[in-house]
Motif scaffolding. Structure first.
Motif, PDB file in Angstrom:
ATOM      1  N   ASN A 154      98.545  43.748   1.720  1.00 45.06           N
ATOM      2  CA  ASN A 154      98.922  43.640   0.445  1.00 45.06           C
ATOM      3  C   ASN A 154      98.394  42.459  -0.462  1.00 45.06           C
ATOM      4  O   ASN A 154      98.289  41.322  -0.036  1.00 45.06           O
ATOM      5  CB  ASN A 154     100.421  43.479   0.560  1.00 45.06           C
ATOM      6  CG  ASN A 154     101.171  44.758   0.294  1.00 45.06           C
ATOM      7  OD1 ASN A 154     101.100  45.597  -0.453  1.00 45.06           O
ATOM      8  ND2 ASN A 154     102.473  44.784   1.322  1.00 45.06           N
ATOM      9  N   GLN A 207      95.735  40.028  -5.777  1.00 42.95           N
ATOM     10  CA  GLN A 207      95.859  40.626  -6.998  1.00 42.95           C
ATOM     11  C   GLN A 207      95.546  39.744  -8.249  1.00 42.95           C
ATOM     12  O   GLN A 207      94.971  40.281  -9.397  1.00 42.95           O
ATOM     13  CB  GLN A 207      97.495  41.051  -7.205  1.00 42.95           C
ATOM     14  CG  GLN A 207      97.847  41.658  -8.407  1.00 42.95           C
ATOM     15  CD  GLN A 207      99.322  41.734  -8.667  1.00 42.95           C
ATOM     16  OE1 GLN A 207     100.061  40.819  -8.169  1.00 42.95           O
ATOM     17  NE2 GLN A 207      99.804  42.588  -9.625  1.00 42.95           N
ATOM     18  N   ILE A 247     102.051  48.669  -6.367  1.00 43.33           N
ATOM     19  CA  ILE A 247     101.516  47.500  -6.647  1.00 43.33           C
ATOM     20  C   ILE A 247     101.580  47.142  -8.292  1.00 43.33           C
ATOM     21  O   ILE A 247     101.652  48.182  -8.956  1.00 43.33           O
ATOM     22  CB  ILE A 247      99.947  47.411  -6.466  1.00 43.33           C
ATOM     23  CG1 ILE A 247      99.401  46.032  -6.581  1.00 43.33           C
ATOM     24  CG2 ILE A 247      99.339  48.595  -7.238  1.00 43.33           C
ATOM     25  CD1 ILE A 247      98.034  46.173  -6.098  1.00 43.33           C
TER      26      ILE A 247
END
Length: 482
Positions: A448, A174, A2
């Motif tokens: 994710n 993210q 990541i």
């Protein structure tokens, strides 16, 4: 696997609200449900009990009198309260008995019944709910005990043994762009995969309330890590890090702020029925003063009824008789491996491949990089740097078993056949040995927060791949296994 969140320590990044209140405010309500004995999801139930406390603050310069009011269904409790000027008190109600309660169960074990309860300070007794705080309450009791046969911890809900089938959750996005709709969709995917737990990984953050609300709704127990991870906090020597291993073992720099933030987190999420387990950190015990503050002070004071694990692969959770790190593996395996190799008895991280289909790949791979990845045995990097950047993990020769791929689309389609078999067989191998070898498994990882090419049952755009369907089939309550 990541990329770091840029500018993550800069300014306000989440919602800020301003509330108008009366002179007396209620803070940090704590609702604990007690469900004794061995229960079943259907039929008449023996009584359950609810214990309630809250902090009341008089923000005025005069004495205030009134009641702490708690209401659930047709039960209303009033506790007389007198608060001097600027005084703060913790007030407890009498224990509330609920006859024939509708219990909350984890996914595949029973329904996720929820009650709306209300709590607040009132000056006079009345039927009005004005000014009261609404709290969704699930009546359940989560316990844990050591299984001497498997040599690992076993979880029970309402007295019933629950074989943990979980997924590791990193963060929803993210870029920290969170929404109720995305949380609901992602948690619903975990329900659809017949999982019953989500572990919020310690290298990320405390999720927003909408995440826990979705877990309550869909029956996903939550294992919540505190903020620490072995790869960042010095479990291993890493020459790529700026500071040495022992400096990193004392992260973060401000221990007082960490402890204060931990206390806030506990108070914020402890009322969610889905919250089942606290974990000190990922693959590492935090710095000694932080660890003992959590385990010996904050937990007994703020949430004494939940299981606290020192760290994610601690011997107190899963005895490591094999050696090694205590979790994994993370790559492609032969299908018999998942049935024949006995791994750790409560494995907090185990996973495999996870490339999406061509529709998914086209969304983020530039046209010139839409090529079949060429792997080099023994290393993760592949010839195409964009695939390496997106953390592709290799399939070895498993795709070629379905014929040499002609182009990327053909490769992606054949990879889905591998994905399905890998995750169906993984979960079946653990379920096939439940209570014999294992008490739980948490897959690394099920989602994710960015456009990565590994460890995902659906991509960043919420497009499922065959991993999801393999887990759904392999985790079905009733199905044939081979």
């Amino acid at each position: 696997w990541i990329q770091p969140i840029r500018d993550r320590n800069t300014g306000i990044w989440d919602k800020v609200t301003i509330e108008k209140t009366g002179a007396v405010t209620i803070e940090n309500p704590h609702i604990v449900t007690k469900v004794s004995g061995l229960r079943k999801p259907d039929g008449a139930q023996a009584p359950a009990f609810i214990e309630v406390e809250a902090e009341l603050s008089n923000n005025s310069k005069t004495t205030k009198t009134g009641f702490l009011k708690y209401q659930i269904e047709n039960h209303t409790v009033y506790v007389p309260v007198t608060l001097n000027a600027n005084e703060k008190k913790t007030i407890k109600t009498d224990r509330v008995e609920i006859q024939n309660p509708k219990l909350w169960w984890p996914n595949t074990y029973g329904p996720q019944n929820l009650y709306t309860s209300y709590i607040g300070f009132v000056e006079n007794k009345s039927d009005s709910k004005d000014g009261l705080e609404a709290i969704e309450t699930g009546i359940r009791q989560v316990d844990n005990h050591w299984n001497n046969y498997t040599r690992s911890m076993e979880v029970t809900v309402n007295g019933q043994p629950v074989f943990i089938r979980g997924g590791n959750w990193i963060i929803s996005d993210q870029m920290l762009r969170f929404s109720q709709e995305r949380y609901d969709a992602e948690v619903r995917f975990h329900r659809d995969m017949n999982l019953n737990l989500i572990r919020v990984w310690g290298g990320a953050l405390t999720e927003r309330p909408e995440f826990y609300e979705a877990c309550d709704k869909y029956g996903l127990l939550v294992m919540q890590d505190f903020w620490g991870s072995g790869d960042c906090n010095g479990r291993w020597i890493d020459p790529m890090k700026l500071e040495d291993q022992w400096t990193r073992r004392q992260y973060p720099d401000d221990h007082s702020l960490f402890i204060e933030s931990a206390a806030d987190m506990i108070r914020m999420i402890r009322n969610y029925p889905s919250l089942a387990i606290w974990c000190g950190g990922n693959e590492i015990t935090l710095a000694s003063d932080l660890h003992h503050a959590l385990k010996d002070s904050l937990m007994p004071l703020l949430d004494p009824n939940r299981w606290f694990i020192d760290y994610s692969n601690s011997d107190s959770m899963s005895y490591n008789s094999i050696g090694g790190n205590g979790d994994g593996p993370y790559g492609i395996q032969t299908l018999p491996y998942f049935w024949s190799y006995r791994t750790w008895p409560f494995n907090s991280e185990i996973g495999s491949v996870g490339v999406g289909d061509m529709t998914s790949l086209k969304r983020f791979l530039p046209k010139e990089n839409q090529v079949i990845p060429i792997e080099t045995p023994g290393v993760e990097a592949v010839q195409d740097s964009v695939w390496t950047y997106h953390k592709y993990i290799g399939y070895g020769k498993s795709v070629e078993a379905y014929g040499q791929p002609k182009d990327l689309e053909d490769f992606a389609n054949k990879a889905q056949l591998v994905n399905y078999d890998q995750y169906r067989t993984l979960i079946e191998g653990f379920i096939g040995h439940q209570w014999d070898w294992y008490t739980g498994i948490i897959i690394w990882k099920t989602q994710n927060p960015w456009t990565a090419l590994r460890g995902q049952m659906y991509d960043y755009y919420l497009d499922p791949n065959a991993c999801l369907y393999g887990l759904k089939k392999g985790g079905a309550v009733f199905h044939g296994m081979y």
